[in-house]
Design a protein around this motif. Structure first.
Motif, short mmCIF file in Angstrom:
data_model
loop_
_atom_site.label_atom_id
_atom_site.label_comp_id
_atom_site.label_asym_id
_atom_site.label_seq_id
_atom_site.Cartn_x
_atom_site.Cartn_y
_atom_site.Cartn_z
N ASN A 172 0.82 -1.03 0.14
CA ASN A 172 0.02 -0.03 -0.26
C ASN A 172 0.86 1.27 0.09
O ASN A 172 0.62 2.25 -0.68
CB ASN A 172 -1.17 -0.03 1.27
CG ASN A 172 -2.21 1.03 1.03
OD1 ASN A 172 -2.43 1.72 -0.02
ND2 ASN A 172 -3.11 0.98 2.24
N SER A 173 1.75 1.21 0.69
CA SER A 173 2.65 2.36 0.79
C SER A 173 3.89 2.35 0.04
O SER A 173 4.85 2.85 0.17
CB SER A 173 3.25 2.61 2.58
OG SER A 173 3.67 1.41 2.92
N GLY A 174 4.32 1.32 -0.82
CA GLY A 174 5.40 0.88 -1.53
C GLY A 174 5.14 0.88 -2.83
O GLY A 174 4.74 2.11 -3.50
N PRO A 175 5.38 -0.16 -3.71
CA PRO A 175 5.29 -0.26 -4.88
C PRO A 175 3.91 0.18 -5.62
O PRO A 175 3.78 0.50 -6.63
CB PRO A 175 5.69 -1.78 -5.34
CG PRO A 175 6.51 -2.02 -4.26
CD PRO A 175 5.94 -1.48 -2.88
N TRP A 176 2.91 -0.32 -4.76
CA TRP A 176 1.53 -0.07 -5.35
C TRP A 176 1.28 1.62 -5.51
O TRP A 176 0.60 2.11 -6.17
CB TRP A 176 0.40 -0.73 -4.61
CG TRP A 176 -0.96 -0.84 -5.42
CD1 TRP A 176 -1.92 -0.01 -5.06
CD2 TRP A 176 -1.23 -1.54 -6.70
NE1 TRP A 176 -3.05 -0.20 -5.92
CE2 TRP A 176 -2.74 -1.28 -6.73
CE3 TRP A 176 -0.56 -2.33 -7.32
CZ2 TRP A 176 -3.10 -1.65 -8.02
CZ3 TRP A 176 -1.26 -3.03 -8.43
CH2 TRP A 176 -2.51 -2.67 -8.65
N ASN A 177 1.61 2.26 -4.36
CA ASN A 177 1.52 3.55 -4.35
C ASN A 177 2.33 4.10 -5.45
O ASN A 177 2.11 5.35 -6.06
CB ASN A 177 2.11 4.26 -2.79
CG ASN A 177 2.14 5.52 -2.76
OD1 ASN A 177 0.99 6.14 -2.87
ND2 ASN A 177 3.08 6.14 -2.60
N VAL A 178 3.84 3.80 -5.69
CA VAL A 178 4.49 4.10 -6.81
C VAL A 178 3.50 4.10 -8.14
O VAL A 178 3.54 5.08 -8.92
CB VAL A 178 5.64 3.28 -6.91
CG1 VAL A 178 6.47 3.77 -8.22
CG2 VAL A 178 6.65 3.56 -5.84
N LEU A 179 3.01 2.89 -8.42
CA LEU A 179 2.12 2.83 -9.24
C LEU A 179 0.91 3.79 -9.68
O LEU A 179 0.70 4.27 -10.66
CB LEU A 179 1.50 1.43 -9.57
CG LEU A 179 0.35 1.12 -10.65
CD1 LEU A 179 1.20 1.06 -11.93
CD2 LEU A 179 -0.26 -0.06 -10.38
N GLU A 180 0.46 4.09 -8.54
CA GLU A 180 -0.64 5.01 -8.61
C GLU A 180 -0.28 6.37 -9.01
O GLU A 180 -0.90 7.19 -9.80
CB GLU A 180 -1.19 5.33 -7.01
CG GLU A 180 -2.30 4.12 -6.73
CD GLU A 180 -2.68 3.95 -5.39
OE1 GLU A 180 -3.69 3.28 -4.94
OE2 GLU A 180 -2.35 4.78 -4.37
N LYS A 181 0.94 6.94 -8.58
CA LYS A 181 1.51 8.39 -8.82
C LYS A 181 1.95 8.19 -10.31
O LYS A 181 1.83 9.22 -11.04
CB LYS A 181 2.74 8.53 -7.81
CG LYS A 181 2.30 8.88 -6.49
CD LYS A 181 3.46 8.89 -5.62
CE LYS A 181 3.04 9.26 -4.10
NZ LYS A 181 4.28 9.39 -3.15
N GLU A 182 2.51 7.04 -10.84
CA GLU A 182 2.88 6.95 -12.26
C GLU A 182 1.58 7.02 -12.98
O GLU A 182 1.85 7.63 -14.12
CB GLU A 182 3.48 5.39 -12.29
CG GLU A 182 4.01 5.16 -13.55
CD GLU A 182 4.62 3.75 -13.73
OE1 GLU A 182 3.88 2.85 -14.53
OE2 GLU A 182 5.60 3.41 -13.17
N VAL A 183 0.41 6.49 -12.66
CA VAL A 183 -0.58 6.66 -13.49
C VAL A 183 -1.05 7.78 -13.46
O VAL A 183 -1.53 8.42 -14.84
CB VAL A 183 -1.95 5.54 -13.13
CG1 VAL A 183 -3.23 5.94 -13.64
CG2 VAL A 183 -1.40 4.28 -13.43
#
Length: 303
Positions: A172-183
């Motif tokens: 949630n606060s790691g790679p998935w959060n990075v993906l959300e910001k990337e999108v």
């Protein structure tokens, strides 16, 4: 005296679930998404979801619809949420959590309601509640993230537990959060029109894993977007990301690596929660395999 207080609490909680109007109740929960088709590309929800037990929800808050979710009643968690991405015009709101009254009572208000001290038993039986997450070692993972929503009301509406799945903090606060910001960045930089996003959860294939013996925790997170109108001259490195792109993220660091490999060089607290970017077709193939349903997420593959 104690019995009288309990009765007052129960009555108060029940009143919250009654329709706000004596006549027509807003149709938030029904057999389809007819009230909120605008949140799907070409006003077409995903096709191929044939299993029973899924409940369409048009997420209604402060007298308007904000996004759509497909809720799996037996698992007390959503399969996906669909929304139109719009960069936030302010900060993340305070997390005041809400529930869906019509999952408990079909004639209740269509408006999502805030949790109170006394939670009606029908609400507890029909959906996840705040207490399910207490001491569970899982965070409340948004499928429609608040910072992908423009207005304060849009962002507040994402804090319903019908938009939430149990998500490990490392994801949630790691790679998935990075993906959300990337999108979000790709939308701002390259999209000329709307970006439709569908984000969901993938349960364990063998048998559900539960928190509090009530709420199904997913093995993977997944997401896909559709941006049919984009810059005509895209950098070569960006072309594969349009008009569609997708990703799958690990929510269990002990899962196998056949879907999402593990980066052994990642920092310890996020290791095992990797996200794999992929084509829309690749994601739909994985969903077909894991959910045993031939799912098509965007009408005409967003063409």
């Amino acid at each position: 005296m104690m019995s009288q207080k309990k009765m007052q609490c129960s009555t108060g909680a029940l009143l919250l679930l009654l329709p706000w109007f004596s006549g027509l109740v807003l149709a938030e929960i029904s057999n389809d998404f007819s009230q909120c088709l605008d949140f799907f590309y070409n006003k077409t929800p995903p096709k191929g979801i044939t299993a029973a037990g899924y409940q369409p929800i048009c997420q209604h808050y402060k007298n308007q619809y904000h996004f759509a979710s497909l809720y799996r009643r037996q698992h007390r968690s959503p399969l996906y949420s669909a929304y139109i991405l719009s960069p936030a015009d302010g900060k993340r709101p305070n997390s005041t959590w809400m529930f869906e009254p019509q999952l408990a009572f079909s004639r209740a208000s269509a408006e999502m309601q805030r949790f109170h001290t006394a939670v009606d038993q029908n609400v507890i039986e029909s959906q996840a509640v705040f207490e399910d997450y207490r001491n569970s070692n899982f965070t409340k993972g948004h499928l429609n993230p608040s910072m992908h929503q423009k207005t304060k009301e849009d962002r507040e509406a994402t804090f319903t537990l019908t938009n939430i799945v149990p998500q490990r903090a490392g994801s949630n606060s790691g790679p998935w959060n990075v993906l959300e910001k990337e999108v979000l960045s790709k939308f701002k930089t390259f999209c000329n029109g709307s970006m439709h996003v569908i984000t969901g959860a993938m349960p364990y294939e063998s048998e559900p894993r539960w928190i509090n013996n009530r709420v199904s925790a997913p093995e993977y997170m997944w997401s896909a977007y559709c941006c049919p109108s984009y810059r005509s001259k895209l950098p070569k490195s960006v072309k594969p990301f349009f008009p569609t792109y997708a990703a799958v993220g690990r929510n269990d660091r002990n899962s196998g690596e056949e879907i999402v490999p593990v980066n052994v060089k990642a920092r310890a607290h996020v290791r095992g929660y990797d996200v794999r970017r992929m084509s829309l077709e690749a994601l739909e193939g994985i969903l077909k395999q894991k959910l045993a349903m031939p799912i098509t997420l965007f009408h005409g593959q967003c063409q």
